[in-house]
Design a protein around this motif. Sequence first.
Motif, PDB file in Angstrom:
ATOM      1  N   UNK A   1     -51.877 -24.171 -32.277  1.00  0.00           N
ATOM      2  CA  UNK A   1     -52.213 -24.886 -33.509  1.00  0.00           C
ATOM      3  C   UNK A   1     -51.418 -26.188 -33.493  1.00  0.00           C
ATOM      4  N   UNK A   2     -52.094 -27.322 -33.326  1.00  0.00           N
ATOM      5  CA  UNK A   2     -51.383 -28.581 -33.105  1.00  0.00           C
ATOM      6  C   UNK A   2     -50.986 -29.305 -34.382  1.00  0.00           C
ATOM      7  N   UNK A   3     -51.275 -28.734 -35.561  1.00  0.00           N
ATOM      8  CA  UNK A   3     -50.950 -29.469 -36.779  1.00  0.00           C
ATOM      9  C   UNK A   3     -49.613 -29.108 -37.422  1.00  0.00           C
ATOM     10  N   UNK A   4     -49.202 -27.842 -37.478  1.00  0.00           N
ATOM     11  CA  UNK A   4     -47.968 -27.537 -38.212  1.00  0.00           C
ATOM     12  C   UNK A   4     -46.723 -28.206 -37.618  1.00  0.00           C
ATOM     13  N   UNK A   5     -45.742 -28.466 -38.469  1.00  0.00           N
ATOM     14  CA  UNK A   5     -44.455 -28.984 -38.016  1.00  0.00           C
ATOM     15  C   UNK A   5     -43.698 -27.891 -37.259  1.00  0.00           C
ATOM     16  N   UNK A   6     -43.791 -26.654 -37.731  1.00  0.00           N
ATOM     17  CA  UNK A   6     -43.278 -25.532 -36.957  1.00  0.00           C
ATOM     18  C   UNK A   6     -44.090 -24.283 -37.293  1.00  0.00           C
ATOM     19  N   UNK A   7     -44.037 -23.302 -36.398  1.00  0.00           N
ATOM     20  CA  UNK A   7     -44.777 -22.058 -36.562  1.00  0.00           C
ATOM     21  C   UNK A   7     -43.831 -20.894 -36.258  1.00  0.00           C
ATOM     22  N   UNK A   8     -43.878 -19.881 -37.086  1.00  0.00           N
ATOM     23  CA  UNK A   8     -43.170 -18.630 -36.795  1.00  0.00           C
ATOM     24  C   UNK A   8     -44.196 -17.549 -36.520  1.00  0.00           C
ATOM     25  N   UNK A   9     -44.062 -16.882 -35.386  1.00  0.00           N
ATOM     26  CA  UNK A   9     -44.888 -15.728 -35.061  1.00  0.00           C
ATOM     27  C   UNK A   9     -43.937 -14.620 -34.620  1.00  0.00           C
ATOM     28  N   UNK A  10     -43.608 -13.735 -35.548  1.00  0.00           N
ATOM     29  CA  UNK A  10     -42.631 -12.700 -35.253  1.00  0.00           C
ATOM     30  C   UNK A  10     -41.258 -13.314 -35.026  1.00  0.00           C
TER      31      UNK A  10
ATOM     32  N   UNK B   1     -41.933 -25.528 -32.514  1.00  0.00           N
ATOM     33  CA  UNK B   1     -42.020 -26.699 -33.389  1.00  0.00           C
ATOM     34  C   UNK B   1     -42.725 -27.844 -32.692  1.00  0.00           C
ATOM     35  N   UNK B   2     -43.090 -28.823 -33.500  1.00  0.00           N
ATOM     36  CA  UNK B   2     -43.725 -30.038 -32.995  1.00  0.00           C
ATOM     37  C   UNK B   2     -42.672 -30.936 -32.340  1.00  0.00           C
ATOM     38  N   UNK B   3     -42.985 -32.213 -32.197  1.00  0.00           N
ATOM     39  CA  UNK B   3     -42.158 -33.097 -31.385  1.00  0.00           C
ATOM     40  C   UNK B   3     -40.885 -33.595 -32.038  1.00  0.00           C
ATOM     41  N   UNK B   4     -39.855 -33.726 -31.238  1.00  0.00           N
ATOM     42  CA  UNK B   4     -38.621 -34.471 -31.480  1.00  0.00           C
ATOM     43  C   UNK B   4     -37.969 -34.100 -32.817  1.00  0.00           C
ATOM     44  N   UNK B   5     -38.135 -34.918 -33.861  1.00  0.00           N
ATOM     45  CA  UNK B   5     -37.431 -34.662 -35.118  1.00  0.00           C
ATOM     46  C   UNK B   5     -37.865 -33.362 -35.772  1.00  0.00           C
TER      47      UNK B   5
END
Length: 332
Positions: free
Chosen positions: A141-150, A155-159
Amino acid sequence: MTDRRIVFVVFDGFQPLDLTGPHEVFHSAGGYACEVVGTRAGPVRSVSGLVMEAAHGVDGLDPAGTDTLVVVGGQGVDRARQDADLVAWVAAAAAGARRVASVCSGVFLLAAAGLLEGRRVTTHWARAEQLAREHPGVRVDCDPIFVRDGRVWTSAGVTAGMDLALALVEDDLGRDAAHEVARRLVLFLRRPGGQSQFSVALWSRQPATDPVRAAVTAIHADPGARHDIAGLAAHAGLSPRHLQRRFTAELGVPPAAYVERVRVEAAQRALTDGDEPVDAIARRCGFVTAETLRRTFHRRLGVAPSDYRARFRSTAGPLGSLADCAEEGRTA
């Protein structure tokens, strides 16, 4: 209480902010013992030339006892994921860790270690398609800033690594502690919107035939025009039904969705390039009303047009071209 052990994995060509940003968040929170492990102990050169000191190499650090494993990203990840010793160490450390995390393209190293099969993950928008292509068993999923799966966090890029670290602190110490760190570091505790707001996404293939190319050219020439299927079919010299099928097959999205995305891009440029009122931009870009533009921005970008303008308006001139954005993304 014993400090939680955070182990960062770095390699030649890593992105320094992927390390220093989250490291600072954990340090500010307190209660964490941060270590840096590299392919070898000693100096490790980042992609920007900044040299960091890895206290340990993978050949000298026991992977056991890691609470949270954080794999950073950067251009060097493509070489790092070919390093069998590094991949094996990451897999061993992850097996006993309470949590496993990656920043940006560090997710490719987690994938190489076999840690992502069947999981939902994210990464920098410019590398999401590659990740999905190379690892079809991973849900990207390329949109979230970060994803938790279990127990796996990506996370996305850099910052975005700092957003991820704040979420990990909140998971450990509670919202009040995370909020205090965010306040001290002048960060959002929950950054509004997703990755889509930060770039013109490379969301479409190129047309393969002249009729579809003619329709695409007409859309880009005047995003605010009506562009219903009958009008586009006239540009293409095809029947509406035939164009619908051909357009979707060649570009991967139907004409109506393509038109909306081009209009969103046109509105993004207008919002950051000048002072035109939002309602005027909405009419010129084909949304008719400011409310329609607002709803579309919220659905596609996760932010309101006025917020988008406030964040991304540049005093240095207009936004770069789509090609410029793509080239910038490839360096992430």
